[in-house]
Scaffold this active site. Structure first.
Site, PDB file in Angstrom:
ATOM      1  N   ASN A  10       0.914  -0.884   0.251  1.00 50.80           N
ATOM      2  CA  ASN A  10       0.230  -0.402  -0.009  1.00 50.80           C
ATOM      3  C   ASN A  10       1.169   1.214   0.149  1.00 50.80           C
ATOM      4  OD1 ASN A  10      -2.044   1.675   0.501  1.00 50.80           O
ATOM      5  ND2 ASN A  10      -2.858   1.272   2.495  1.00 50.80           N
ATOM      6  N   GLU A 383      -8.672  -5.979   5.476  1.00 51.57           N
ATOM      7  CA  GLU A 383      -8.020  -5.821   4.025  1.00 51.57           C
ATOM      8  C   GLU A 383      -6.942  -6.285   3.519  1.00 51.57           C
ATOM      9  OE1 GLU A 383      -9.250  -1.359   3.876  1.00 51.57           O
ATOM     10  OE2 GLU A 383      -8.764  -1.738   6.359  1.00 51.57           O
TER      11      GLU A 383
END
Length: 395
Positions: A10, A383
């Site tokens: 990310n 997630e």
């Protein structure tokens, strides 16, 4: 695949989060963060087998340097041969990307083409994607979009009450975010309640430094609180949430620059702005116990707004609700915040189970309302697991 490990990345504008995820168990075998990119104190830290390590990041390109150090790290720890894919979180897919995709040059160009929709996020994702593809050229790379789960919203939910030309020309509409989190916890909630997700109706409440609510009908997102960007909806750590747009015009006339206004709304509002103290919910709760008026007001504004959104999304679901599902760092751990939200929902019959609420913290799921009350529950989000599973399914 005996060892189906996925490297999840990310990439932010000044940071890079990463984890090596076992796509079968959901376990994070390695997790870390590169931060303060562009500053002299740029550094990278990681946790492996309970031990934390930190190193400095040097050079002109801190994103690239962090990925290069990450390559060395996965080699040192013996993960290289077992990693089968790299999964990238991408905040905004617009209407171009409605599901996870294998990344190629066209996908990279597509993400670049919609970076105006998320100027703080998508350009940073591209930097991370390019660096990772250069570092791991033999592995498939997958993009997983925060907006994808919300593509099932009906037009009445995503259409703004503005000229249709603005939508046609610029794509201005509600997109929604935190999609991987809302997707994951709705599936887990259905599993806990022993009910098929396609027959389940939830209001999922992701509360963290960023916060959003989602109406999930028969397993699909039908409305969500974040909008064209992640600035809309709930009050957050530093973001204002819903705001009268005329305030922007008002401040422009007072001599504020556009940049100053949006810095204020994105970085100096929310918990931080209302309390005048901190953006961290833990700090708010501690200060509130000591009688700090700003912290108390921030707590009251936040919990009131969360409850109002939940109540309004009962209309969006439009069917008997199976549960309200709390998740995210605040939603999973902040007992006083959940308790106050449930108090504000007492008109609908919600009654807290005190012992159940106290038990459902620090990674533990559970129902937090009394028997006979409508159900509210806590489900820790994951997630990274969704990104890993999507990557596996695409390869």
């Amino acid at each position: 695949m005996a060892n189906a490990l996925v490297l999840v990345i990310n990439s932010g504008s000044s940071s890079l989060k990463f984890a090596v995820i076992d796509s079968k168990t959901g376990d994070a075998l390695l997790s870390g963060l590169g931060e303060c990119f562009g500053l002299p104190e740029a550094r990278m830290s990681w946790k492996y087998q309970g031990e934390k390590t930190e190193v400095e990041i040097t050079g002109d390109n801190h994103h690239k340097a962090s990925v290069e150090r990450l390559v060395e790290l996965v080699n040192e720890l013996g993960f290289t041969d077992d990693i089968v894919a790299v999964g990238h979180r991408v905040v905004h897919g617009g209407e171009k990307f409605t599901k996870s995709v294998l990344i190629d040059d066209d996908v990279v160009k597509g993400i670049e083409s919609i970076q105006d929709l998320a100027p703080l996020h998508n350009p940073a994702h591209i930097i991370g994607i390019r660096a990772a593809m250069e570092a791991f050229p033999s592995l498939p790379h997958v993009a997983v979009f925060d907006t994808a789960f919300h593509q099932t919203m009906p037009a009445k939910a995503y259409t703004g009450a503005i000229s249709s030309k603005l939508y046609k020309d610029y794509g201005i509409r509600r997109y929604g975010f935190h999609g991987t989190s809302h997707y994951y916890v709705s599936r887990e909630a259905a599993r806990i309640l022993n009910k098929p997700v396609e027959e389940s109706n939830f209001i999922t409440v992701h509360l963290g430094n960023g916060a959003s609510v989602c109406a999930v009908k028969e397993g699909k997102s039908v409305d969500t609180s974040m909008g064209f960007t992640p600035l809309a909806g709930l009050m957050m750590g530093t973001r204002c949430g819903d705001l009268d747009p005329s305030i922007i015009e008002f401040l422009l006339k007072k001599g504020w620059s556009q940049e100053k206004i949006f810095d204020e709304l994105n970085k100096n509002s929310g918990f931080l702005g209302v309390s005048g103290l901190t953006s961290d919910a833990r700090g708010i709760l501690e200060a509130m116990e000591q009688g700090h008026e700003g912290a108390t007001l921030a707590f009251e504004v936040f919990t009131y707004r969360v409850a109002k959104y939940i109540a309004s999304y009962m209309v969006a679901v439009g069917a008997p609700l199976d549960a309200i599902v709390f998740t995210g760092g605040i939603g999973e751990n902040a007992l006083l915040i959940r308790r106050e939200v449930l108090k504000n929902l007492k008109v609908f019959g919600y009654e807290e189970d005190v012992s159940g609420d106290e038990a459902a913290r620090f990674g533990e799921a559970g129902i937090i309302t009394k028997e006979g009350s409508p159900v509210a529950m806590v489900v820790p989000t994951n997630e990274e697991l969704i990104i890993a599973q999507d990557a596996i399914s695409l390869i």
